[in-house]
Enzyme design. Structure first.
Site, short mmCIF file in Angstrom:
data_model
loop_
_atom_site.label_atom_id
_atom_site.label_comp_id
_atom_site.label_asym_id
_atom_site.label_seq_id
_atom_site.Cartn_x
_atom_site.Cartn_y
_atom_site.Cartn_z
CG HIS A 1 42.28 72.71 -41.45
ND1 HIS A 1 42.94 71.96 -41.70
CD2 HIS A 1 40.85 72.04 -41.14
CE1 HIS A 1 42.22 71.02 -41.77
NE2 HIS A 1 40.91 71.28 -41.44
CG ASP B 1 43.69 77.02 -44.80
OD1 ASP B 1 43.18 76.89 -45.73
OD2 ASP B 1 44.38 76.58 -43.92
CD GLN C 1 36.20 77.02 -43.72
OE1 GLN C 1 35.14 76.94 -44.65
NE2 GLN C 1 36.45 75.54 -43.71
CE LYS D 1 37.54 73.09 -46.79
NZ LYS D 1 36.53 72.08 -46.33
CB CYS E 1 40.85 69.55 -39.03
SG CYS E 1 40.83 68.68 -39.40
#
Ligand code: 7TS
Length: 409
Positions: free
Chosen positions: A122, A200, A203, A226, A365
């Site tokens: 991303h 990261d 998600q 999220k 993104c």
């Protein structure tokens, strides 16, 4: 206590009509809906406990401080961090990665060093590294993605993971492919050559059990919004020894042990990285979200999301002319991304909205990845705990209607 059979009742926003149809919310990779427990935690805080933290000796300030530090301890437990001090509150994944890149990067990177990323990152795990590379003279390098199947090309790992690599940053789950990366293996490989690792977790945080010590990562970044908490709050997990050796990212109140006119001394982590009044009101919603997800069971959430991702992939694959991205077999997160040669993703999203369905269309993104795949964007359906197989049928029926309209038949 949340319960799988009555789960949808916990999310007030799901119970509405959009364009005269029941809302089918399939844009969870962008942000999830919030359970009532989270909304109540926010109201409760502002109705009872609101005061600035770490400053006052009065009752409300002490309650607010307890709630804020309680959230830190809860997040540490949720991630299985070794200590609360390893959790720094930020605005979310983007700010967390910027913190690592700017602070760790400015202290450790120099010309000749390599920052290793993957082609599926991303922009949040790409642009902060470009910025620090420009400032330090370090170079960027990428682990390739295989193509539409969207796997990291692990056969290339030895070629790219050379001793010049000082940091390897990668996503846990791709937001545009649904790939679940073998992050523990990537961390172990990086460790062998002495590189630090940054995951990261935007998600993965709300979708999988996350154990930072079992994963063996040095940093893990995520956003509360999220995982059912509110916007504007997230965190960075960092290994204590690394955090203690990092310079501040921003300066201001709360992060110093003493200040003179010409120089200052810093507190240890986490205060060192939390200059100014922190976002204590929103932090309390992380506690409520962690409690909610743990009560549901994170293994079960992972199974549920992954089954919906797979079911959607299967059901969409019969649509004429569809190009599906992401793994055909093997682990898959709860999202599916697809494209049609003749219908733009924005048209699909707009037409699906007429059927009450919330999707996302565009580059998500992930511009460099889209360019590599020869796409300008995709349409994405992303699932969460409250989504059902029936909603996938509604999506497929809507897509059939849209395709029929655009084919002129
Ligand atoms: N990393 C990944 C893998 C993401 O999916 C996102 C947000 C971010 C970082 C940034 O998170 P933020 O909370 O700091 O903005 N992804 C998306 C998305 O896929 N659609 O909208 C936001």
């Amino acid at each position: 206590m949340p319960n799988w059979s009555t789960l949808r009742d916990d999310f007030p926003a799901l119970h509405q009509q959009v364009n005269g149809k029941p809302l089918v919310y399939l844009d969870n990779a962008a942000t999830t809906q919030r359970p009532r427990a989270v909304i109540d935690a926010l109201s409760h805080f502002y109705e009872r406990d609101n005061a600035n933290v770490h400053r006052g000796l009065h009752a409300l300030s002490m309650r607010a401080t307890d709630a804020y530090e309680g959230a830190r301890a809860r997040v540490a437990q949720f991630l299985n961090a070794a200590a609360s001090e390893e959790i720094i509150f930020t605005r979310g994944t983007t700010e967390s990665i910027n913190l690592v890149a700017a602070s760790w990067g400015s202290a450790h990177l120099k010309a000749g060093d390599v920052i290793l990323l993957t082609e599926m990152e991303h922009h949040s795990n790409l642009v902060p590294w470009q910025l620090i590379a420009q400032r330090t003279g370090a170079k960027l390098r990428y682990l390739p993605v295989t193509g539409d199947e969207g796997l990291l090309d692990l056969a290339q790992l030895d070629r790219v993971l050379t001793p010049e690599v000082k940091v390897f940053a990668f996503t846990h789950i791709s937001n545009s492919l649904g790939t679940i990366n073998p992050v523990a293996e990537l961390c172990a490989r990086a460790k062998k050559i002495g590189a630090i690792t940054v995951i990261d977790g935007a998600q993965s945080i709300g979708h999988l059990p996350v154990d930072v010590r079992a994963l063996g990562c040095d940093f893990y970044a995520f956003s509360g919004h999220k995982m059912g908490a509110v916007t504007g709050i997230g965190a960075l997990y960092g290994r204590r020894a690394l955090l203690d050796a990092m310079p501040p990212y921003q300066g201001g109140g709360g992060m110093i042990s003493s200040v003179d006119f010409f120089e200052s001394r810093w507190k240890p982590s986490p205060e060192r990285f939390e200059a100014g009044t922190p976002n204590f009101g929103d932090a309390v919603t992380l506690t409520a979200a962690c409690d909610y997800l743990d009560a549901l069971g994170r293994d079960r959430i992972a199974r549920h999301d992954s089954e919906l991702g797979r079911l959607a992939y299967e059901k969409l694959s019969v649509l004429p002319g569809i190009r599906l991205l992401g793994p055909k077999t093997g682990p898959r997160g709860g999202l599916v991304s697809f494209a049609f040669a003749d219908v733009h993703a924005h048209d699909i999203v707009t037409f699906a909205d007429e059927d009450g369905i919330a999707l996302r269309g565009g580059h998500h993104c992930n511009q460099p990845l889209m360019r590599k795949l020869g796409l300008t964007g995709t349409t994405r359906a992303s699932f969460y705990v409250y989504n059902t197989p029936e909603e996938i049928d509604v999506l497929v029926a809507s897509l059939r209607r849209i395709l029929k309209f655009f084919s002129g038949s």
